[in-house]
Design a protein around this motif. Structure first.
Motif, PDB file in Angstrom:
ATOM      1  N   LYS A 177       0.840  -1.217   0.000  1.00 40.94           N
ATOM      2  CA  LYS A 177       0.000   0.000   0.000  1.00 40.94           C
ATOM      3  C   LYS A 177       0.867   1.256   0.000  1.00 40.94           C
ATOM      4  O   LYS A 177       0.591   2.235  -0.708  1.00 40.94           O
ATOM      5  N   PHE A 178       1.968   1.213   0.790  1.00 42.73           N
ATOM      6  CA  PHE A 178       2.885   2.345   0.847  1.00 42.73           C
ATOM      7  C   PHE A 178       3.516   2.588  -0.508  1.00 42.73           C
ATOM      8  O   PHE A 178       3.582   3.723  -0.995  1.00 42.73           O
ATOM      9  N   ASN A 179       3.993   1.424  -1.150  1.00 42.21           N
ATOM     10  CA  ASN A 179       4.631   1.574  -2.465  1.00 42.21           C
ATOM     11  C   ASN A 179       3.627   2.055  -3.534  1.00 42.21           C
ATOM     12  O   ASN A 179       3.990   2.798  -4.449  1.00 42.21           O
ATOM     13  N   ARG A 180       2.409   1.617  -3.382  1.00 41.34           N
ATOM     14  CA  ARG A 180       1.389   2.104  -4.334  1.00 41.34           C
ATOM     15  C   ARG A 180       1.179   3.603  -4.162  1.00 41.34           C
ATOM     16  O   ARG A 180       1.027   4.334  -5.150  1.00 41.34           O
ATOM     17  N   GLY A 181       1.183   4.092  -2.917  1.00 38.74           N
ATOM     18  CA  GLY A 181       1.070   5.541  -2.677  1.00 38.74           C
ATOM     19  C   GLY A 181       2.211   6.301  -3.315  1.00 38.74           C
ATOM     20  O   GLY A 181       2.026   7.376  -3.903  1.00 38.74           O
ATOM     21  N   VAL A 182       3.440   5.685  -3.206  1.00 36.19           N
ATOM     22  CA  VAL A 182       4.598   6.359  -3.821  1.00 36.19           C
ATOM     23  C   VAL A 182       4.454   6.390  -5.334  1.00 36.19           C
ATOM     24  O   VAL A 182       4.781   7.398  -6.000  1.00 36.19           O
TER      25      VAL A 182
ATOM     26  N   LEU B 274      -2.502  10.411  -1.387  1.00 36.89           N
ATOM     27  CA  LEU B 274      -2.806  10.835  -0.020  1.00 36.89           C
ATOM     28  C   LEU B 274      -3.699   9.810   0.679  1.00 36.89           C
ATOM     29  O   LEU B 274      -3.471   9.476   1.871  1.00 36.89           O
ATOM     30  N   GLU B 275      -4.655   9.275  -0.026  1.00 39.02           N
ATOM     31  CA  GLU B 275      -5.548   8.285   0.556  1.00 39.02           C
ATOM     32  C   GLU B 275      -4.806   6.985   0.891  1.00 39.02           C
ATOM     33  O   GLU B 275      -5.070   6.322   1.915  1.00 39.02           O
ATOM     34  N   GLU B 276      -3.847   6.591   0.025  1.00 42.95           N
ATOM     35  CA  GLU B 276      -3.070   5.379   0.267  1.00 42.95           C
ATOM     36  C   GLU B 276      -2.192   5.527   1.520  1.00 42.95           C
ATOM     37  O   GLU B 276      -2.115   4.629   2.369  1.00 42.95           O
ATOM     38  N   PHE B 277      -1.562   6.723   1.659  1.00 40.90           N
ATOM     39  CA  PHE B 277      -0.689   6.937   2.816  1.00 40.90           C
ATOM     40  C   PHE B 277      -1.492   6.969   4.121  1.00 40.90           C
ATOM     41  O   PHE B 277      -1.037   6.459   5.159  1.00 40.90           O
ATOM     42  N   LYS B 278      -2.654   7.535   4.064  1.00 37.09           N
ATOM     43  CA  LYS B 278      -3.478   7.628   5.263  1.00 37.09           C
ATOM     44  C   LYS B 278      -3.961   6.233   5.730  1.00 37.09           C
ATOM     45  O   LYS B 278      -4.221   6.037   6.922  1.00 37.09           O
ATOM     46  N   GLY B 279      -4.049   5.298   4.811  1.00 35.05           N
ATOM     47  CA  GLY B 279      -4.566   3.968   5.155  1.00 35.05           C
ATOM     48  C   GLY B 279      -3.546   3.016   5.754  1.00 35.05           C
ATOM     49  O   GLY B 279      -3.883   1.877   6.136  1.00 35.05           O
ATOM     50  N   ILE B 280      -2.291   3.428   5.887  1.00 34.87           N
ATOM     51  CA  ILE B 280      -1.228   2.558   6.418  1.00 34.87           C
ATOM     52  C   ILE B 280      -1.318   2.525   7.948  1.00 34.87           C
ATOM     53  O   ILE B 280      -1.349   3.578   8.599  1.00 34.87           O
ATOM     54  N   LYS B 281      -1.324   1.352   8.520  1.00 32.92           N
ATOM     55  CA  LYS B 281      -1.435   1.182   9.946  1.00 32.92           C
ATOM     56  C   LYS B 281      -0.152   0.636  10.596  1.00 32.92           C
ATOM     57  O   LYS B 281      -0.028   0.649  11.829  1.00 32.92           O
ATOM     58  N   GLU B 282       0.763   0.188   9.816  1.00 32.15           N
ATOM     59  CA  GLU B 282       1.992  -0.425  10.328  1.00 32.15           C
ATOM     60  C   GLU B 282       2.844   0.607  11.060  1.00 32.15           C
ATOM     61  O   GLU B 282       3.225   1.622  10.476  1.00 32.15           O
ATOM     62  N   PRO B 283       3.159   0.392  12.356  1.00 30.15           N
ATOM     63  CA  PRO B 283       3.957   1.360  13.113  1.00 30.15           C
ATOM     64  C   PRO B 283       5.357   1.551  12.553  1.00 30.15           C
ATOM     65  O   PRO B 283       5.907   2.651  12.625  1.00 30.15           O
ATOM     66  N   ASN B 284       5.952   0.498  12.030  1.00 35.57           N
ATOM     67  CA  ASN B 284       7.296   0.633  11.500  1.00 35.57           C
ATOM     68  C   ASN B 284       7.351   1.563  10.280  1.00 35.57           C
ATOM     69  O   ASN B 284       8.438   2.044   9.926  1.00 35.57           O
ATOM     70  N   LEU B 285       6.234   1.760   9.649  1.00 40.54           N
ATOM     71  CA  LEU B 285       6.173   2.655   8.457  1.00 40.54           C
ATOM     72  C   LEU B 285       5.674   4.058   8.797  1.00 40.54           C
ATOM     73  O   LEU B 285       5.458   4.877   7.891  1.00 40.54           O
ATOM     74  N   GLU B 286       5.555   4.400  10.104  1.00 37.21           N
ATOM     75  CA  GLU B 286       4.943   5.684  10.497  1.00 37.21           C
ATOM     76  C   GLU B 286       5.781   6.884  10.034  1.00 37.21           C
ATOM     77  O   GLU B 286       5.235   7.863   9.536  1.00 37.21           O
TER      78      GLU B 286
ATOM     79  N   ASN C 163       8.003   7.060   7.560  1.00 33.02           N
ATOM     80  CA  ASN C 163       7.922   7.195   6.105  1.00 33.02           C
ATOM     81  C   ASN C 163       6.530   7.677   5.666  1.00 33.02           C
ATOM     82  O   ASN C 163       6.392   8.453   4.714  1.00 33.02           O
ATOM     83  N   LYS C 164       5.536   7.154   6.392  1.00 33.31           N
ATOM     84  CA  LYS C 164       4.163   7.593   6.087  1.00 33.31           C
ATOM     85  C   LYS C 164       4.016   9.104   6.282  1.00 33.31           C
ATOM     86  O   LYS C 164       3.522   9.833   5.395  1.00 33.31           O
ATOM     87  N   LEU C 165       4.471   9.640   7.463  1.00 34.44           N
ATOM     88  CA  LEU C 165       4.326  11.082   7.764  1.00 34.44           C
ATOM     89  C   LEU C 165       5.172  11.932   6.812  1.00 34.44           C
ATOM     90  O   LEU C 165       4.744  13.011   6.367  1.00 34.44           O
ATOM     91  N   TYR C 166       6.340  11.476   6.508  1.00 37.83           N
ATOM     92  CA  TYR C 166       7.205  12.232   5.598  1.00 37.83           C
ATOM     93  C   TYR C 166       6.563  12.368   4.235  1.00 37.83           C
ATOM     94  O   TYR C 166       6.516  13.450   3.649  1.00 37.83           O
ATOM     95  N   ASN C 167       6.062  11.214   3.666  1.00 36.97           N
ATOM     96  CA  ASN C 167       5.424  11.265   2.345  1.00 36.97           C
ATOM     97  C   ASN C 167       4.077  12.005   2.376  1.00 36.97           C
ATOM     98  O   ASN C 167       3.694  12.619   1.371  1.00 36.97           O
ATOM     99  N   LEU C 168       3.394  11.970   3.523  1.00 31.67           N
ATOM    100  CA  LEU C 168       2.182  12.799   3.655  1.00 31.67           C
ATOM    101  C   LEU C 168       2.536  14.291   3.553  1.00 31.67           C
ATOM    102  O   LEU C 168       1.818  15.071   2.927  1.00 31.67           O
ATOM    103  N   GLY C 169       3.677  14.661   4.209  1.00 28.64           N
ATOM    104  CA  GLY C 169       4.124  16.065   4.107  1.00 28.64           C
ATOM    105  C   GLY C 169       4.381  16.465   2.674  1.00 28.64           C
ATOM    106  O   GLY C 169       3.994  17.552   2.214  1.00 28.64           O
ATOM    107  N   ASN C 170       5.067  15.544   1.917  1.00 20.81           N
ATOM    108  CA  ASN C 170       5.341  15.848   0.513  1.00 20.81           C
ATOM    109  C   ASN C 170       4.043  15.977  -0.304  1.00 20.81           C
ATOM    110  O   ASN C 170       3.909  16.862  -1.170  1.00 20.81           O
ATOM    111  N   THR C 171       3.105  15.053  -0.035  1.00 25.17           N
ATOM    112  CA  THR C 171       1.844  15.063  -0.799  1.00 25.17           C
ATOM    113  C   THR C 171       1.029  16.318  -0.493  1.00 25.17           C
ATOM    114  O   THR C 171       0.498  16.985  -1.400  1.00 25.17           O
ATOM    115  N   TYR C 172       0.935  16.678   0.824  1.00 21.70           N
ATOM    116  CA  TYR C 172       0.193  17.917   1.190  1.00 21.70           C
ATOM    117  C   TYR C 172       0.840  19.158   0.560  1.00 21.70           C
ATOM    118  O   TYR C 172       0.155  20.073   0.099  1.00 21.70           O
TER     119      TYR C 172
END
Length: 322
Positions: A52-57, A69-81, A83-92
């Motif tokens: 899901k993370f790679n699909r968001g990228v 943005l929707e793909e990044f928001k749907g990630i629940k894995e703590p180890n990816l938090e 990377n998730k927040l960083y890519n959310l910043g880029n997307t926003y």
């Protein structure tokens, strides 16, 4: 942005089976070839947060920021938090939502100090500050333009009001001038009527004066004529009256001496006595005097006239009958 974190997911046969391995391999190949849309398609077939993370990228690379943005928001894995927040910043940031991007970068830096995340945060904060300055400047410019527009409109309204006032004053002045002209015309007409009336009165007065003068002249002429007539009456009448009195005295004396009645006298004596009674003088009256007497009688308004006696009845040649 400095970079986008791409998480390479290698799923072996133990975790996904042969089918997941096939989709993952096709997705990674498409991603490396730059076919991000195809890569996102194959990543979507794998039910893992890493996929899901790679699909968001892949969607981010394909500039489909809303889907990413929707793909990044749907990630629940703590180890990816992080990377998730960083890519959310880029997307926003690419969506123009600066405040959400800054908030995402700050949360990512709380998890891990990363120079790329800090660089992006500082960059966006500067952009935000500059944007606010520009916004304030633009707002000031807008306010200035609005004020200028307002002043311009106020000036135009004031000019229009002044023009309207001037027009009203001009109209009032024109009306006043027309009223003055009308008053002057009325006064002139009244003056002309008064002059005509005065002339008429003067003419009437002159006519009355002339009539009175003519009447006075006529009266004077009539009076002079009457005076002349009276003078002539006095001239010719007094001897007759005086002779009439004398004859009466003589008759009275004769009556006393003879003591005889008048009816015994002869016709000749009676006629003589009658002539003496009326004061007839022996001298006859001429035709000129007869006409003169006739005119005087007519002027005096006496409706009488003299009748001549028949010549056959004349008894005395010395007396001329009327």
């Amino acid at each position: 942005m400095k970079k986008v974190v791409v998480l390479a997911v290698f799923i072996n046969l133990a975790f996904g089976g042969v089918f997941d391995f096939y989709n993952l391999n096709r997705a990674n190949t498409a991603f490396k070839d730059g076919n991000f849309s195809l890569a996102a398609k194959y990543y979507a077939k794998i039910d893992k947060d890493e996929a899901k993370f790679n699909r968001g990228v892949a969607l981010y690379k394909d500039k489909k920021y809303d889907q990413a943005l929707e793909e990044f928001k749907g990630i629940k894995e703590p180890n990816l938090e992080f990377n998730k927040l960083y890519n959310l910043g880029n997307t926003y940031a690419n969506l123009g939502k600066i405040d959400q991007a800054i908030d995402s970068y700050k949360k990512a830096l709380e998890l891990k100090d990363d120079k790329d995340a800090r660089y992006n945060l500082e960059f966006l904060e500067q952009q935000k500050k500059k944007k606010e300055q520009n916004k304030n400047s633009q707002q000031n410019q807008d306010n200035k333009q609005k004020q200028e527009q307002k002043d311009k409109e106020s000036k135009e309204n004031k000019n229009q009001q002044n023009q309207q006032n001037q027009q009203n004053q001009q109209n009032q002045q024109n009306q006043q001038n027309q009223q003055n002209q009308q008053n002057q015309q009325n006064q002139q007409n009244q003056q002309n009527q008064q002059n005509q009336q005065n002339q008429q009165n003067q003419q009437n007065a002159n006519d009355n004066k002339n009539q009175n003068s003519q009447k006075e002249q006529t009266d004077s002429e009539n009076k002079n004529s009457q005076d002349k007539t009276q003078n002539k009456d006095k001239k010719f009448g007094e001897p007759k009256e005086q002779g009439f009195q004398q004859n009466r005295s003589k008759n009275d004396e004769k009556s006393k001496v003879k003591q005889e009645p008048k009816d015994k006298s002869s016709k000749k004596e009676q006629k003589d006595n009658q002539n003496e009674d009326f004061g007839v003088v022996d001298e006859p009256i001429s035709d000129i005097e007869q006409r003169r007497w006739q005119r005087q009688l007519e002027q005096r308004g006496i409706n009488t006239f003299l009748l001549p006696l028949d010549k056959k009845e004349e008894n005395h040649d010395e007396i001329k009958p009327w």
